[in-house]
Design a protein around this motif. Structure first.
Motif, PDB file in Angstrom:
ATOM      1  N   ARG A  12       0.855  -1.186   0.000  1.00 44.13           N
ATOM      2  CA  ARG A  12       0.000   0.000   0.000  1.00 44.13           C
ATOM      3  C   ARG A  12       0.892   1.237   0.000  1.00 44.13           C
ATOM      4  NH1 ARG A  12      -5.423  -0.939   2.112  1.00 44.13           N
ATOM      5  NH2 ARG A  12      -5.476   1.200   2.856  1.00 44.13           N
ATOM      6  N   LEU A  13       0.600   2.171  -0.875  1.00 40.03           N
ATOM      7  CA  LEU A  13       1.311   3.438  -0.938  1.00 40.03           C
ATOM      8  C   LEU A  13       0.349   4.548  -0.560  1.00 40.03           C
ATOM      9  CD1 LEU A  13       3.211   2.948  -4.328  1.00 40.03           C
ATOM     10  CD2 LEU A  13       4.040   2.439  -2.019  1.00 40.03           C
ATOM     11  N   GLU A  14       0.784   5.448   0.329  1.00 36.39           N
ATOM     12  CA  GLU A  14      -0.065   6.546   0.786  1.00 36.39           C
ATOM     13  C   GLU A  14       0.651   7.870   0.588  1.00 36.39           C
ATOM     14  OE1 GLU A  14      -2.105   5.674   4.665  1.00 36.39           O
ATOM     15  OE2 GLU A  14      -0.841   3.874   4.541  1.00 36.39           O
ATOM     16  N   LYS A  15      -0.103   8.839   0.031  1.00 33.36           N
ATOM     17  CA  LYS A  15       0.458  10.169  -0.237  1.00 33.36           C
ATOM     18  C   LYS A  15      -0.677  11.166  -0.305  1.00 33.36           C
ATOM     19  CE  LYS A  15       1.422  11.341  -4.437  1.00 33.36           C
ATOM     20  NZ  LYS A  15       1.995  11.460  -5.808  1.00 33.36           N
ATOM     21  N   ASP A  16      -0.517  12.278   0.394  1.00 35.55           N
ATOM     22  CA  ASP A  16      -1.506  13.355   0.351  1.00 35.55           C
ATOM     23  C   ASP A  16      -2.913  12.855   0.676  1.00 35.55           C
ATOM     24  OD1 ASP A  16       0.561  15.047  -0.430  1.00 35.55           O
ATOM     25  OD2 ASP A  16       0.179  14.730  -2.563  1.00 35.55           O
ATOM     26  N   GLY A  17      -2.994  11.929   1.626  1.00 32.46           N
ATOM     27  CA  GLY A  17      -4.291  11.444   2.078  1.00 32.46           C
ATOM     28  C   GLY A  17      -4.959  10.439   1.164  1.00 32.46           C
ATOM     29  N   ARG A  18      -4.257   9.947   0.154  1.00 37.08           N
ATOM     30  CA  ARG A  18      -4.843   8.978  -0.777  1.00 37.08           C
ATOM     31  C   ARG A  18      -3.987   7.708  -0.787  1.00 37.08           C
ATOM     32  NH1 ARG A  18      -6.857  11.590  -6.228  1.00 37.08           N
ATOM     33  NH2 ARG A  18      -8.516  10.070  -5.892  1.00 37.08           N
ATOM     34  N   THR A  19      -4.628   6.596  -1.148  1.00 35.18           N
ATOM     35  CA  THR A  19      -3.993   5.287  -1.026  1.00 35.18           C
ATOM     36  C   THR A  19      -4.073   4.515  -2.331  1.00 35.18           C
ATOM     37  OG1 THR A  19      -4.533   5.158   1.328  1.00 35.18           O
ATOM     38  CG2 THR A  19      -3.997   3.096   0.224  1.00 35.18           C
ATOM     39  N   LEU A  20      -2.918   3.997  -2.749  1.00 34.51           N
ATOM     40  CA  LEU A  20      -2.807   3.149  -3.922  1.00 34.51           C
ATOM     41  C   LEU A  20      -2.382   1.760  -3.446  1.00 34.51           C
ATOM     42  CD1 LEU A  20      -2.690   3.098  -7.118  1.00 34.51           C
ATOM     43  CD2 LEU A  20      -0.243   3.554  -6.860  1.00 34.51           C
ATOM     44  N   VAL A  21      -3.114   0.720  -3.847  1.00 34.52           N
ATOM     45  CA  VAL A  21      -2.805  -0.652  -3.441  1.00 34.52           C
ATOM     46  C   VAL A  21      -2.398  -1.460  -4.667  1.00 34.52           C
ATOM     47  CG1 VAL A  21      -3.720  -2.790  -2.450  1.00 34.52           C
ATOM     48  CG2 VAL A  21      -4.331  -0.591  -1.441  1.00 34.52           C
ATOM     49  N   LEU A  22      -1.306  -2.194  -4.544  1.00 35.88           N
ATOM     50  CA  LEU A  22      -0.817  -3.027  -5.634  1.00 35.88           C
ATOM     51  C   LEU A  22      -0.898  -4.502  -5.259  1.00 35.88           C
ATOM     52  CD1 LEU A  22       1.163  -0.285  -5.439  1.00 35.88           C
ATOM     53  CD2 LEU A  22       2.111  -1.340  -7.482  1.00 35.88           C
ATOM     54  N   ASP A  23      -1.489  -5.295  -6.125  1.00 35.28           N
ATOM     55  CA  ASP A  23      -1.539  -6.755  -6.042  1.00 35.28           C
ATOM     56  C   ASP A  23      -2.092  -7.307  -4.723  1.00 35.28           C
ATOM     57  OD1 ASP A  23      -0.685  -6.964  -8.612  1.00 35.28           O
ATOM     58  OD2 ASP A  23       1.183  -8.013  -8.167  1.00 35.28           O
ATOM     59  N   PRO A  24      -3.334  -6.951  -4.384  1.00 33.27           N
ATOM     60  CA  PRO A  24      -3.963  -7.563  -3.204  1.00 33.27           C
ATOM     61  C   PRO A  24      -4.523  -8.946  -3.565  1.00 33.27           C
ATOM     62  CG  PRO A  24      -5.469  -5.980  -4.186  1.00 33.27           C
ATOM     63  CD  PRO A  24      -4.212  -5.938  -5.011  1.00 33.27           C
ATOM     64  N   GLY A  25      -3.655  -9.948  -3.576  1.00 33.05           N
ATOM     65  CA  GLY A  25      -4.048 -11.288  -4.007  1.00 33.05           C
ATOM     66  C   GLY A  25      -4.479 -12.193  -2.869  1.00 33.05           C
ATOM     67  N   GLY A  26      -4.632 -13.465  -3.211  1.00 29.78           N
ATOM     68  CA  GLY A  26      -5.155 -14.431  -2.263  1.00 29.78           C
ATOM     69  C   GLY A  26      -4.215 -14.790  -1.134  1.00 29.78           C
ATOM     70  N   PHE A  27      -2.924 -14.481  -1.255  1.00 33.09           N
ATOM     71  CA  PHE A  27      -1.984 -14.730  -0.165  1.00 33.09           C
ATOM     72  C   PHE A  27      -1.879 -13.528   0.772  1.00 33.09           C
ATOM     73  CE2 PHE A  27       0.909 -17.990  -2.559  1.00 33.09           C
ATOM     74  CZ  PHE A  27      -0.188 -18.829  -2.700  1.00 33.09           C
ATOM     75  N   SER A  28      -2.546 -12.429   0.426  1.00 29.21           N
ATOM     76  CA  SER A  28      -2.507 -11.224   1.252  1.00 29.21           C
ATOM     77  C   SER A  28      -3.697 -11.186   2.188  1.00 29.21           C
ATOM     78  CB  SER A  28      -2.496  -9.969   0.361  1.00 29.21           C
ATOM     79  OG  SER A  28      -1.370  -9.981  -0.489  1.00 29.21           O
ATOM     80  N   GLU A  29      -3.678 -10.234   3.104  1.00 28.95           N
ATOM     81  CA  GLU A  29      -4.758 -10.126   4.083  1.00 28.95           C
ATOM     82  C   GLU A  29      -6.102  -9.870   3.388  1.00 28.95           C
ATOM     83  OE1 GLU A  29      -0.849  -9.020   5.839  1.00 28.95           O
ATOM     84  OE2 GLU A  29      -1.943  -8.527   4.012  1.00 28.95           O
ATOM     85  N   VAL A  30      -7.160 -10.354   3.991  1.00 33.36           N
ATOM     86  CA  VAL A  30      -8.493 -10.178   3.417  1.00 33.36           C
ATOM     87  C   VAL A  30      -8.822  -8.699   3.228  1.00 33.36           C
ATOM     88  CG1 VAL A  30     -10.962 -10.550   3.820  1.00 33.36           C
ATOM     89  CG2 VAL A  30      -9.335 -12.365   4.341  1.00 33.36           C
ATOM     90  N   ASP A  31      -8.330  -7.859   4.132  1.00 32.53           N
ATOM     91  CA  ASP A  31      -8.633  -6.429   4.070  1.00 32.53           C
ATOM     92  C   ASP A  31      -7.537  -5.624   3.368  1.00 32.53           C
ATOM     93  OD1 ASP A  31      -6.647  -6.609   5.968  1.00 32.53           O
ATOM     94  OD2 ASP A  31      -7.658  -5.354   7.458  1.00 32.53           O
ATOM     95  N   ALA A  32      -6.679  -6.284   2.595  1.00 31.71           N
ATOM     96  CA  ALA A  32      -5.528  -5.592   2.000  1.00 31.71           C
ATOM     97  C   ALA A  32      -5.939  -4.437   1.098  1.00 31.71           C
ATOM     98  CB  ALA A  32      -4.667  -6.580   1.221  1.00 31.71           C
ATOM     99  N   ALA A  33      -7.098  -4.545   0.443  1.00 30.88           N
ATOM    100  CA  ALA A  33      -7.543  -3.485  -0.475  1.00 30.88           C
ATOM    101  C   ALA A  33      -8.531  -2.522   0.167  1.00 30.88           C
ATOM    102  CB  ALA A  33      -8.176  -4.103  -1.718  1.00 30.88           C
ATOM    103  N   VAL A  34      -8.911  -2.760   1.407  1.00 38.23           N
ATOM    104  CA  VAL A  34      -9.894  -1.898   2.070  1.00 38.23           C
ATOM    105  C   VAL A  34      -9.331  -0.490   2.234  1.00 38.23           C
ATOM    106  CG1 VAL A  34     -11.150  -1.490   4.207  1.00 38.23           C
ATOM    107  CG2 VAL A  34     -11.021  -3.796   3.271  1.00 38.23           C
TER     108      VAL A  34
END
Length: 211
Positions: A12-34
């Motif tokens: 997860r990348l965060e900048k200026d109050g906004r969040t970009l998520v890369l590759d939230p796949g099945g091995f990542s946390e269930v809430d990885a893209a939340v």
């Protein structure tokens, strides 16, 4: 920019109050893209792309968009018109305030008998961060922080070391490491740190760093 490591290949990348998520796949946390404002997906393999999790993220927030290659976009675009963007090598776009360049076309070779799927890497904010997905793509652009896939069925440590040397980043953070045991991690740390020619670092899932 704040970089937060999630399990396996997701960051997860965060900048200026906004969040970009890369590759939230099945091995990542269930809430990885939340809470993501935008999501990037490098390819179709389930450890990088979990269709149900992405559908849940899109349904939860009508402002969220996804940028990915055709093989993934085809699975989502009909249900979310205008919100799933197909990209390929050489494309540039802005997502959630992050400037992104697309590099690469094919997944690394797992075995000659297996067909190669498509794969793209994402260079964020003029080289601040590069996520190659499942390939050792050299973006041909200066990279500050390389997210290196350290362990996979398609690579070995000597290839990862040579990849880091070729990209020549300022620093390296491990990704693609869910199958790597705690016993093996110090071995990878030593070899990458001593031989890669860049500042090698590792974040535990959930930990963050400024990049």
């Amino acid at each position: 920019m704040k970089l937060t490591k999630k399990s396996h290949a997701c960051v997860r990348l965060e900048k200026d109050g906004r969040t970009l998520v890369l590759d939230p796949g099945g091995f990542s946390e269930v809430d990885a893209a939340v809470g993501a404002d935008a999501i990037l997906v490098t390819h179709e393999h389930p450890d990088h792309f979990d269709e149900q999790r992405l559908r849940a993220a899109l349904e939860a927030d009508p402002a969220v968009g996804i940028w990915t290659l055709r093989s993934v976009a085809e699975k989502l675009s009909a249900a979310f018109p205008g919100r799933v963007h197909t990209v390929g090598h050489g494309d540039t776009f802005t997502a959630a305030g992050f400037d992104v360049q697309v590099h690469g076309e094919l997944h690394a070779v797992i075995h000659p008998d297996l067909p190669r799927v498509t794969n793209v890497g994402f260079l964020v904010d003029e080289g601040r961060v590069f996520h190659p997905g499942d390939a050792l793509t050299v973006p041909g652009h200066p990279v500050e922080t390389l997210l290196a896939p350290v362990q996979a069925p398609w690579n070995k440590i000597s290839e990862v070391i040579e990849y880091v040397r070729e990209v020549r980043p300022q620093r390296v953070y491990d990704i693609h490491d869910a199958l790597l045991t705690d016993l093996a991690r110090p071995i990878y740390d030593t070899h990458l740190g001593n031989l890669g020619g860049a500042d090698h670092r590792r974040l535990a899932p959930g930990a963050s760093a400024e990049v």
